[in-house]
Design an enzyme around this catalytic site. Structure first.
Site, short mmCIF file in Angstrom:
data_model
loop_
_atom_site.label_atom_id
_atom_site.label_comp_id
_atom_site.label_asym_id
_atom_site.label_seq_id
_atom_site.Cartn_x
_atom_site.Cartn_y
_atom_site.Cartn_z
N SER A 116 -11.34 0.61 -29.11
CA SER A 116 -12.22 1.73 -28.80
C SER A 116 -13.22 1.38 -27.70
CB SER A 116 -12.93 2.17 -30.09
OG SER A 116 -13.61 3.38 -29.92
N LYS B 22 -6.86 2.00 -29.12
CA LYS B 22 -7.48 3.20 -29.71
C LYS B 22 -8.16 3.99 -28.59
CE LYS B 22 -10.81 4.95 -33.10
NZ LYS B 22 -11.73 5.62 -32.18
N ASP C 235 -10.26 -2.00 -14.25
CA ASP C 235 -9.89 -0.96 -13.28
C ASP C 235 -10.64 -1.12 -11.96
OD1 ASP C 235 -8.03 0.16 -14.91
OD2 ASP C 235 -9.16 1.98 -15.38
#
Length: 552
Positions: free
Chosen positions: A294, A319, A305
């Protein structure tokens, strides 16, 4: 006699009548279906409570039915009755009124596993290994963890009396503690793990997590840290906004952090870095594990990223679902999945597709063939549908069967408790060593202890025997099987020596915890922790670090 119907039956009663709801395209028809099925359920519930052969507890019956219905959606959509609201609030805020200790079962007894430094249990001298016999005069041996937790928790400044049995003490004794407002730290530890390398352990994302990380980074930089290791291993996640704010510490203001997309308009949100970053250039590594989930995955994924950190460890949990709490009647609440989240590359890292199930109702993982490739800022390929893949995978070493058995039977824990009673002091955690002579004492101590285990080779022989019996070839190969079984039968004395490196590390960590609590268990692991060692290696090699991040 009270009796509660099985979950399967209740799921059928409560959820089975609503299956048609999702086939209606006309809003009027759908509304009629909702009203109709609610009326059917109310009538059914009344009839079951009236006519079922045994006495039925309406509250229990309804709770089982609701849980079964919600479990058919996903594991994160939950009903929270009024009497569990405090526990839910503790999970999201990290705050509660209590004694500040982790208590759990060891060898069948309710035992202090970790007193948190600076809180009542620690200040009043409770130790790891202390057995709690009574709370306010109430025997607790037959009570479950939830009941014990309720007895220990309460309003700050109220008293609670414990009856304690301690190793080495002749008789149990009583101690009275004054409960305090307990705040569980999101950052239980930070410190230097090298001349220029700072380390931050982030274990939760409750209220204030970003503030704690910011302060830890600032303090470490004052201590000389020019590189950072952020440890998110086994972090289950928490508040989305804390993940956004932590990522914001290391990426430019205005950068996209995460977006959420759901059915309702208010579920579609875009979160940006709103503040000036703390440091845009300090080299970073992020440690992750299969239980990082999460919010932890958001932080790791965002920094990956933007090619801002090298992610090290194992593939994360996967998740990518967002939950929102909705108020219900009688002070209860519904925690419901309202959206999926997407990190800056555009990928969603949700691993399990709960919307498509097989004929048995089981949800499966997103197939590799359906995973989509995305690109990081520097053009490195990353994929959706299955957690965050580390930039540098570190293979997890499994414990030997004998080490697992010693842990499971409580012998490592018990020996550390006895060791602590015999040794008032030990060396600092980072330099503590468990000597050869001490290990020999431990082996001697084990002589009359009950434990056993099965090796993988022994399991394979048993499987081979079962297959042979199934295929009716057992008699022909029985002599060979008996010979193999004899040849590869485990020997405790031999295994205690062959696997002593594993066992000694377990003993060291458990013993150090008795003297230096949480901080000690973390510090002593640095020299042998494979992910920390890899992180330090990567940070010590600027060219390799840049290559991992796709920099030219």
């Amino acid at each position: 006699m009270k009796k509660v119907l099985s979950r399967a039956v209740i799921a059928t009663l409560l959820f089975g009548t609503t299956l048609g709801l999702f086939s209606y395209s006309d809003p009027g028809e759908r509304y009629f279906a909702i009203v109709k099925n609610l009326d059917i359920f109310a009538s059914l519930f009344k009839e079951v409570n009236t006519y079922y052969v045994d006495e039925v507890n309406p509250n229990d019956l309804m709770k089982v039915g609701i849980d079964a219905m919600l479990n058919s959606l996903d594991p994160y959509t939950n009903y929270i009755p009024e009497d569990q609201i405090e526990d839910f609030r503790t999970m999201t805020t990290g705050e509660y009124g209590g004694i500040g200790a982790l208590v759990g079962k060891r060898n069948g007894y309710n035992t202090v596993l970790m007193p948190y430094e600076g809180y009542p249990a620690h200040k009043e001298g409770l130790r790891i290994g202390d057995v709690i016999l009574k709370i306010d005069g109430i025997e607790i041996n037959q009570k479950d963890n939830e009941d014990i937790s309720k007895l220990l928790k309460g309003q700050a400044n109220t008293k609670v009396a414990l009856t304690i049995k301690r190793y080495g003490a002749k008789e149990p004794f009583d101690v009275t503690l004054v409960r305090e407002h307990i705040t569980v730290n999101n950052v239980p530890y930070y410190g230097m793990v090298g001349d220029e390398v700072g380390y931050i352990k982030l274990s939760d994302f409750t209220t204030g997590a970003s503030r704690e990380v910011r302060q830890a980074v600032m303090n470490l930089k004052q201590e000389g840290a020019k590189k950072l290791v952020i440890d998110l291993r086994d972090n289950p996640g928490g508040l989305l906004i804390e993940a956004v704010n932590i990522a914001n510490l290391f990426i430019p203001k205005g950068s996209e952090v995460v977006s959420t997309k759901g059915k309702m308009r208010e579920s579609n949100q875009m979160y940006h870095a709103l503040d000036q970053p703390l440091d845009l250039t300090i080299p970073l590594t992020v440690l992750v594990s299969s239980r990082s989930a999460s919010a932890a995955e958001i932080v790791a994924g965002v920094l990956q990223d933007y090619d801002r950190a090298v992610v090290i460890g194992s593939k994360t949990f996967g998740k990518g679902l967002v939950q929102t709490t909705r108020p219900l009647s009688y002070n209860s609440q519904l925690k419901v999945t309202t959206a999926k989240y997407y990190i800056p590359s555009g990928r969603c890292i949700q691993a399990i597709d709960y919307s498509h199930r097989d004929f048995e109702g089981n949800a499966g993982k997103v197939a590799d063939s359906l995973k989509i490739k995305f690109l990081t800022k520097n053009g490195r390929p990353v994929y959706d549908g299955g957690g965050i893949d580390p930039d540098l995978a570190v293979e997890q070493e499994s414990l030997s069967p004998i080490a697992v058995s010693l842990l499971a039977n409580g012998h490592i824990f018990d020996y550390a408790t006895e060791y602590h009673a015999r040794h008032p002091k030990i060396a600092p955690a980072a330099s503590y060593q468990f000597t050869d002579a001490e290990y020999a004492e431990f082996v001697k101590w084990l002589a009359n202890k009950d434990y056993d285990y099965t090796t993988q080779v022994e399991e394979s022989i048993e499987e081979l025997e079962a297959a042979a019996k199934h295929e009716k070839s057992f008699n022909s190969i029985k002599p060979q099987l008996d010979a193999l079984r004899k040849q590869f039968a485990h020997d405790k004395s031999r295994d205690l020596q062959e696997y002593q490196t594993d066992i000694r590390e377990l003993l060291k960590r458990e013993i150090v915890s008795r003297y230096y609590l949480q901080n000690g268990t973390i510090e002593i692991s640095f020299n042998t922790d494979p992910e920390v060692k890899k992180a330090k290696e990567v940070l010590a090699a600027p060219q390799q670090y840049s290559q991992f991040l796709g920099r030219k």
